[in-house]
Each structure stands twice: as C-alpha cells, then as structure tokens.
Design a protein around this motif. Structure first.
Motif, PDB file in Angstrom:
ATOM      1  N   MET A   1      -5.264  12.769  -3.865  1.00 56.51           N
ATOM      2  CA  MET A   1      -4.524  11.792  -4.669  1.00 56.51           C
ATOM      3  C   MET A   1      -4.587  10.463  -3.910  1.00 56.51           C
ATOM      4  N   PRO A   2      -5.715   9.779  -4.006  1.00 55.97           N
ATOM      5  CA  PRO A   2      -5.943   8.599  -3.174  1.00 55.97           C
ATOM      6  C   PRO A   2      -5.129   7.389  -3.629  1.00 55.97           C
ATOM      7  N   LEU A   3      -5.125   6.378  -2.777  1.00 48.35           N
ATOM      8  CA  LEU A   3      -4.352   5.163  -3.022  1.00 48.35           C
ATOM      9  C   LEU A   3      -5.265   3.954  -3.164  1.00 48.35           C
ATOM     10  N   SER A   4      -4.815   3.005  -3.961  1.00 51.97           N
ATOM     11  CA  SER A   4      -5.348   1.645  -3.920  1.00 51.97           C
ATOM     12  C   SER A   4      -4.274   0.751  -3.322  1.00 51.97           C
ATOM     13  N   PHE A   5      -4.695  -0.258  -2.571  1.00 55.08           N
ATOM     14  CA  PHE A   5      -3.759  -1.120  -1.854  1.00 55.08           C
ATOM     15  C   PHE A   5      -3.821  -2.542  -2.398  1.00 55.08           C
ATOM     16  N   ALA A   6      -2.657  -3.057  -2.768  1.00 60.91           N
ATOM     17  CA  ALA A   6      -2.549  -4.442  -3.232  1.00 60.91           C
ATOM     18  C   ALA A   6      -2.088  -5.313  -2.071  1.00 60.91           C
ATOM     19  N   THR A   7      -2.850  -6.367  -1.799  1.00 61.32           N
ATOM     20  CA  THR A   7      -2.536  -7.257  -0.686  1.00 61.32           C
ATOM     21  C   THR A   7      -2.692  -8.708  -1.115  1.00 61.32           C
TER      22      THR A   7
END
Length: 295
Positions: free
Chosen positions: A202-208
């Motif tokens: 269940m991978p993540l995307s990162f908002a920066t």
C-alpha cells in the motif's frame, strides 16, 4: 502543483482537495494551480528535483520512484510489509519524522502523504501459479519490485506510469504492477483485462512544497498551508476503504476479471514471500539503521 497521475486518481484528488482547503484557510490569499497527468512532462522523480531546483512550486510524487534519491522513500512500497490500512497508517506515523527530515535534505517541506490502494497485477491473463509469472514482461514501479519479481521468475522493468502507457500499447510489456486506482485512472482494462489481488503493498505518494517558498510566507499563511495539508492527510486516509470498493466496482463494470487473494495458489504465495524477504534485507542495508528500525 504537479502529479504524473490523472485527476481521477488518489494523487489527483488529493491535490484538488488541498487546493480547495488552502484557498479557504488563506481566505483566498494563496492558490494552487493543479497540473495532472504529467502535463508538465515531469515524472515523479523529476517532480522532486524540479521543486528542489525552484522550477516547480509544489507537487505530489510517487514514493516508489524516489529510491534513487533516497532509499527511505521505498519504505511504503516494500513487499507484503503493510497488508491493511491500519498497518499502513501505523508505518506512516512512525516514519513521518524521518520522511520530513529526508525531504528537508531535498530543500522541501512535506505537506501530506497519500495512500494508494493495494498494488496488484494487471495482465493479459490470470496470474495464479508460478508458471503464470514465469517470463512475464512486467512493469514495476521501483527498484525493489525489480528485485522481487526477477527472483520470482518474471522479467520486470522499472517504469514510471507515464513511461508504461506507450510500452503497453506497443506490446513490449504484458503486465503492470499497480493499484486498481492508478490503473482505473488510465483505463488499463483496454489492454489488460485481468487484475490479480496479490496485496503487494500500500504505497504512498508524497506532497511537498519548496522549502524556500514555504519559508517566505508570513506566519499566518504558513499556518494556512499546514492546516490545509493536515486536513488533506485526514481526508485521503478517510477515503481509502471506500475507494478500494469503488475501484473494484469500476473494474467489474468494464469487464475486468478480478482474481481474489484466496484463488492464488500456495506455491505462488510462497515464491513471492521468498523473493520479498531478500529484497527487504537488501533495503535495510541500503536505508540504514534508523530506517530499518521502523520495520
């Protein structure tokens, strides 16, 4: 604020929600101009570099593609580590300070992390035995996936989603590792009518956002950014359970044959587990003791 994924995916919807909340929290003084579907010709790994170099204000990048920048970002896509929403959230909670620190090294401020539904196998056929996987020309989304599926007998290649589409259309790959969500957004069923729920990750995307841009804001606007980001983080996890069911319903409506986990043979489960253990051991060595402790 860019993503390589369509507006209809969890990454795209997260940006839209964040934009709405930020406009509200800042009373219209700050705005987000979303850019979806790699419209700026930036893959996830390139989004992080563009923010770091000041060419892009903000973005949402898939963590699995960031392993070349820092192996820590492969944590959420390690195979068969988090198999439930509760486990994925617990891992994020423990890892967030490290993620924040490692994005700081890239000159950016971590806003929120978006969870993807469990990754499965889209293919031209059912994948239920080791023989079905043998020699399969398979797109994976990170270096760990290459290690795992090569050890399991497939022929994996690490491609961003933007790169995978033309390879799928020209027939040079036969399968894609992805969630039902990412696939549904790209209408993978037009080429790959089978989806096998292997519960890979269940991978993540990162908002920066660029750290210098964030630092230049007044204290009240930094507070508005943080409040909008926190609300987006809550919303993205709140949507996850419903999202999984909606995605599966969309797949069924488009005549995708879904193979549930209990239909996978014990031999294939054992093969994948053995392949995964080696990949996780390699990751621990690369990521260092602080990251390894998280597991």
């Amino acid at each position: 604020m860019a993503t390589e994924y369509p507006a209809s995916t969890v990454s795209g919807e997260g940006i839209a929600f964040f934009a709405d909340r930020l406009a509200e929290a800042s009373h219209g003084r700050l705005g987000i101009a979303p850019s979806y579907d790699a419209a700026l010709k930036l893959k996830s790994s390139e989004i992080v570099a563009a923010i770091r170099d000041g060419r892009l204000a903000a973005g949402c990048a898939f963590g699995g593609t960031l392993g070349g920048i820092d192996p820590l970002f492969l944590l959420s896509s390690l195979p068969f580590v988090t198999t439930t929403e509760a486990e994925a959230r617990a891992l994020l909670d423990r890892a967030r300070p490290l993620y924040t620190d490692h994005f700081d090294r890239q000159s950016q401020h971590l806003l929120y992390a978006t969870p993807w539904p469990p990754s499965g196998l889209w293919a031209r056929k059912r994948i239920v035995t080791p023989a079905d996987l043998a020699g399969l020309r398979l797109r994976v989304y990170d270096a760990t996936g290459v290690t795992v599926f090569a050890a399991a007998g497939a022929r994996p290649v690490n491609l961003s989603f933007a790169e995978a589409a033309p390879r799928l259309a020209d027939g040079s790959i036969d399968a894609i590792l992805s969630s039902g969500d990412g696939g549904a957004g790209r209408k993978l069923w037009e080429h790959l009518p089978y989806f096998t729920e292997i519960g890979y990750a269940m991978p993540l995307s990162f908002a920066t956002v660029g750290q210098s841009r964030y630092d230049q804001l007044s204290p009240d606007l930094r507070a508005a950014v943080d409040a909008a980001a926190a609300a987006t983080q809550i919303e993205q996890w709140h949507r996850l359970d419903k999202r999984v069911e909606e995605n599966l319903a969309r797949l069924r409506a488009n005549n995708v044959t879904i193979t549930s986990p209990e239909k996978i043979t014990p031999a294939l489960r054992t093969l994948l587990a053995q392949a995964a253990s080696g990949a996780i051991a390699d990751w621990k060595k690369q990521a260092g003791p602080d990251a390894a402790k998280l597991l």
